[in-house]
Design a protein around this motif. Sequence first.
Motif, PDB file in Angstrom:
ATOM      1  N   GLN A   8      55.078 -95.890 -29.058  1.00 53.83           N
ATOM      2  CA  GLN A   8      55.208 -97.341 -29.000  1.00 53.83           C
ATOM      3  C   GLN A   8      54.798 -97.945 -30.332  1.00 53.83           C
ATOM      4  O   GLN A   8      53.912 -97.437 -31.012  1.00 53.83           O
ATOM      5  CB  GLN A   8      54.286 -97.939 -27.923  1.00 53.83           C
ATOM      6  N   THR A   9      55.451 -99.040 -30.674  1.00 56.18           N
ATOM      7  CA  THR A   9      55.004 -99.860 -31.792  1.00 56.18           C
ATOM      8  C   THR A   9      54.534-101.186 -31.210  1.00 56.18           C
ATOM      9  O   THR A   9      55.298-101.889 -30.536  1.00 56.18           O
ATOM     10  CB  THR A   9      56.136-100.098 -32.810  1.00 56.18           C
ATOM     11  N   LEU A  10      53.265-101.513 -31.449  1.00 54.17           N
ATOM     12  CA  LEU A  10      52.649-102.694 -30.833  1.00 54.17           C
ATOM     13  C   LEU A  10      52.122-103.643 -31.906  1.00 54.17           C
ATOM     14  O   LEU A  10      51.755-103.221 -33.007  1.00 54.17           O
ATOM     15  CB  LEU A  10      51.494-102.271 -29.912  1.00 54.17           C
ATOM     16  N   GLU A  11      52.075-104.923 -31.552  1.00 58.43           N
ATOM     17  CA  GLU A  11      51.527-105.925 -32.459  1.00 58.43           C
ATOM     18  C   GLU A  11      50.003-105.946 -32.339  1.00 58.43           C
ATOM     19  O   GLU A  11      49.452-105.781 -31.259  1.00 58.43           O
ATOM     20  CB  GLU A  11      52.082-107.318 -32.116  1.00 58.43           C
ATOM     21  N   PHE A  12      49.330-106.147 -33.463  1.00 60.89           N
ATOM     22  CA  PHE A  12      47.892-106.346 -33.422  1.00 60.89           C
ATOM     23  C   PHE A  12      47.563-107.676 -32.758  1.00 60.89           C
ATOM     24  O   PHE A  12      48.337-108.641 -32.848  1.00 60.89           O
ATOM     25  CB  PHE A  12      47.305-106.375 -34.845  1.00 60.89           C
ATOM     26  N   GLN A  13      46.415-107.731 -32.106  1.00 57.12           N
ATOM     27  CA  GLN A  13      45.860-109.002 -31.665  1.00 57.12           C
ATOM     28  C   GLN A  13      45.729-109.909 -32.894  1.00 57.12           C
ATOM     29  O   GLN A  13      45.472-109.445 -34.002  1.00 57.12           O
ATOM     30  CB  GLN A  13      44.486-108.751 -31.038  1.00 57.12           C
ATOM     31  N   ALA A  14      45.926-111.227 -32.710  1.00 59.23           N
ATOM     32  CA  ALA A  14      45.936-112.152 -33.844  1.00 59.23           C
ATOM     33  C   ALA A  14      44.662-112.052 -34.676  1.00 59.23           C
ATOM     34  O   ALA A  14      44.704-112.051 -35.917  1.00 59.23           O
ATOM     35  CB  ALA A  14      46.120-113.588 -33.345  1.00 59.23           C
ATOM     36  N   GLN A  18      44.218-111.079 -38.721  1.00 55.24           N
ATOM     37  CA  GLN A  18      43.493-111.889 -39.693  1.00 55.24           C
ATOM     38  C   GLN A  18      42.446-111.048 -40.432  1.00 55.24           C
ATOM     39  O   GLN A  18      42.289-111.151 -41.646  1.00 55.24           O
ATOM     40  CB  GLN A  18      42.812-113.068 -38.996  1.00 55.24           C
ATOM     41  N   LEU A  19      41.739-110.214 -39.683  1.00 55.69           N
ATOM     42  CA  LEU A  19      40.732-109.354 -40.304  1.00 55.69           C
ATOM     43  C   LEU A  19      41.363-108.358 -41.267  1.00 55.69           C
ATOM     44  O   LEU A  19      40.862-108.121 -42.370  1.00 55.69           O
ATOM     45  CB  LEU A  19      39.940-108.604 -39.231  1.00 55.69           C
ATOM     46  N   MET A  23      40.702-107.674 -45.150  1.00 56.17           N
ATOM     47  CA  MET A  23      40.323-106.371 -45.692  1.00 56.17           C
ATOM     48  C   MET A  23      41.238-105.970 -46.846  1.00 56.17           C
ATOM     49  O   MET A  23      40.800-105.559 -47.916  1.00 56.17           O
ATOM     50  CB  MET A  23      40.408-105.296 -44.597  1.00 56.17           C
ATOM     51  N   ILE A  24      42.539-106.096 -46.611  1.00 53.40           N
ATOM     52  CA  ILE A  24      43.526-105.623 -47.586  1.00 53.40           C
ATOM     53  C   ILE A  24      43.460-106.439 -48.876  1.00 53.40           C
ATOM     54  O   ILE A  24      43.583-105.912 -49.980  1.00 53.40           O
ATOM     55  CB  ILE A  24      44.946-105.682 -46.974  1.00 53.40           C
ATOM     56  N   ARG A 107      34.356-117.179 -34.271  1.00 55.90           N
ATOM     57  CA  ARG A 107      33.485-118.015 -35.096  1.00 55.90           C
ATOM     58  C   ARG A 107      33.512-117.536 -36.546  1.00 55.90           C
ATOM     59  O   ARG A 107      33.517-118.327 -37.475  1.00 55.90           O
ATOM     60  CB  ARG A 107      32.065-117.989 -34.536  1.00 55.90           C
ATOM     61  N   PHE A 108      33.521-116.217 -36.711  1.00 53.50           N
ATOM     62  CA  PHE A 108      33.594-115.638 -38.057  1.00 53.50           C
ATOM     63  C   PHE A 108      34.860-116.096 -38.765  1.00 53.50           C
ATOM     64  O   PHE A 108      34.822-116.553 -39.914  1.00 53.50           O
ATOM     65  CB  PHE A 108      33.541-114.116 -37.940  1.00 53.50           C
ATOM     66  N   LEU A 109      36.000-115.984 -38.078  1.00 49.47           N
ATOM     67  CA  LEU A 109      37.276-116.325 -38.701  1.00 49.47           C
ATOM     68  C   LEU A 109      37.365-117.817 -39.003  1.00 49.47           C
ATOM     69  O   LEU A 109      37.970-118.227 -39.990  1.00 49.47           O
ATOM     70  CB  LEU A 109      38.427-115.896 -37.785  1.00 49.47           C
TER      71      LEU A 109
END
Length: 645
Positions: A8-14, A18-19, A23-24, A107-109
Amino acid sequence: MSSGTDTQTLEFQAEVQQLLNLMIHSVYSNREVFLRELISNASDAIDKLRFEALKQESLFEDDPELKIRVDFDAEQRTVTITDNGIGMDRDDVVENLGTIAHSGTKRFLEQMTGDQQKDAQLIGQFGVGFYSAFVVADKVEVFSRKAGVEPQYGVHWSSEGKGAYTIETIERSQRGTAVVLHLPQEQEEFCDGMRLRHIIRKYSDHISVPIEMPAQSGSAPQQSEEKGAEQGEEEQEQTPQWEVVNRASALWMRPKSEISDEEYKELYKHVAHDFEEPLTWLHNHVEGRQSYVSLLYIPKRPPFDLFEQKPAHGVKLYVRRVFITEDTEHLLPRYLRFVRGVVDSDDLPLNISREMLQHNPMISSIRSASVKRILDRLERMAKNEPQMYAEFWESFGRVLKEGIAEDHGNREKIAKLLRFSSTYEEKETPDVSLDDYIGRMNEGQNKIYYVTAESFNAARNSPHLEVFRRHGIEVLLLPDPVDEWLVAHLNEYEGKQLVSIAKGELDLDQLTGEQAEQEKAQREEKEQAYKDLCSRLQEKLNDKVSEVRVSHRLTDSPACLVVGEYDFGVGMQRLLQAAGHNFPAGKPALEINPDHQLIKRLDNEAEQRLQDWALTLYEQSLLAEGGQLEDPAAYVKRVNSLLTE
């Protein structure tokens, strides 16, 4: 490895995406911490296996020697971190790598500014575990199999961190998890044995399981990243090419004299999942009727889930070096939930459950002793290291205040640690202790006066302060929501009663010296002169106030609201209403200032106009207390009408 089923190819949680973007694209300078984070995760997985195996020894399968391995391939530019811990099944992988359960993430985001330097610093404070892999890697693969699950149910996860990930079922004979990092050319410095060894000894020397690397200084043979992660371990185990590069012993069990500050700090980062150093720590070996070791840390900054109902992290409980649980409620009271660290007991049973923790007398004894040590350390810090204590108070003062209501036995010790703003200097930074206040009391004063409000500015501009300023009497300014709970449970300190200046009748005669008799006579005269106006105003406000009376506390404002001495303040009423509580709320009194020009002119107002003035005075006083109007539009219309006269 199978040909790959259920791919399966799945989308990351929003939030994950963002994290990952952070990072990148981050400029986080300390990139080498990715290895510390991944080794820390591997250590946690091994701790979980140890605990589960207490009940089901077969989870060790045929591989009881627990370890972490770090391998690299300079030619392929890969770094592989492998553990034989609890492992993950497909659902675990989706939950742990595709979503974030960290309660403080939102809260972090929200605090992200777009400024790379500031955001990078915030990343360091937050700690992002597995996702730190993307600080150095442009592709990450994870191969895992859960302990006790058949080999054909292994899992392969892969992502380049660009919004989606691929997951497939594979055959994997090895229990546990392997994380393979594919590094771009600019990060190839991490494909070096000496560099990796240095990082492990710097950050992960305290990990209590062996961390192994290839014995030779060069790259160990590795046909491919996938083979090294899935099958290579079995082949490599047949040849003695590995050596342990960390001490592999529980740091907290060593004598304090043998542990450097750097080692203490790195253990903190591991147990607290924090990138920053701690503010301070307490390390104690206890022997006698019960034997245990505690190593407790006070962080520098509040974790993002500090005000969540169930924080993700707490104090780790070990029994004879076997991890049992990360406890957020039994080892320390809730008002000390910011404390991180380790408690390791020799006397508790290995199979202790969460239910047993609640009623175990040994746990109660450890908890009581730990609380005393922490409060004593804070008291010494406040006395001898005021700058450090100011830093602590800024981060955790609001939480420590909760202890006044929660911990009756330590109420006096906690009260001594409290810090407030006051009218003495009117600084927003709270630095006034109750002892400071008592030391500055006026002659004849036997009460500690305070005022609560929604904000610091609202507190220092409260009309209730006017007479206190005139007579030079210091008043504590309490703008935090938790202050309402604090003063409800802290009735006195060192024999001095705490009194709200916004409640009940005010009697300052004992503090005004020779002026007292003269002022008393003037008040009685004004009360008589305005008796009729008070009656008329009360008639207009009969459903809103208990009485209207001449004020002894106002010098500049026309009016103010005063609740009964034993009634909830306006702020407390607001908190209770927001929490959905029903409570008997008494009507406040409206006090008017007979020396104010506005009050002087009301005697001559017609009844209809007096009705408008009465409501306006009441609503302005309510707003000054931080209350809310039932009909703001009607208030605005009424004020506009009065202004156009």
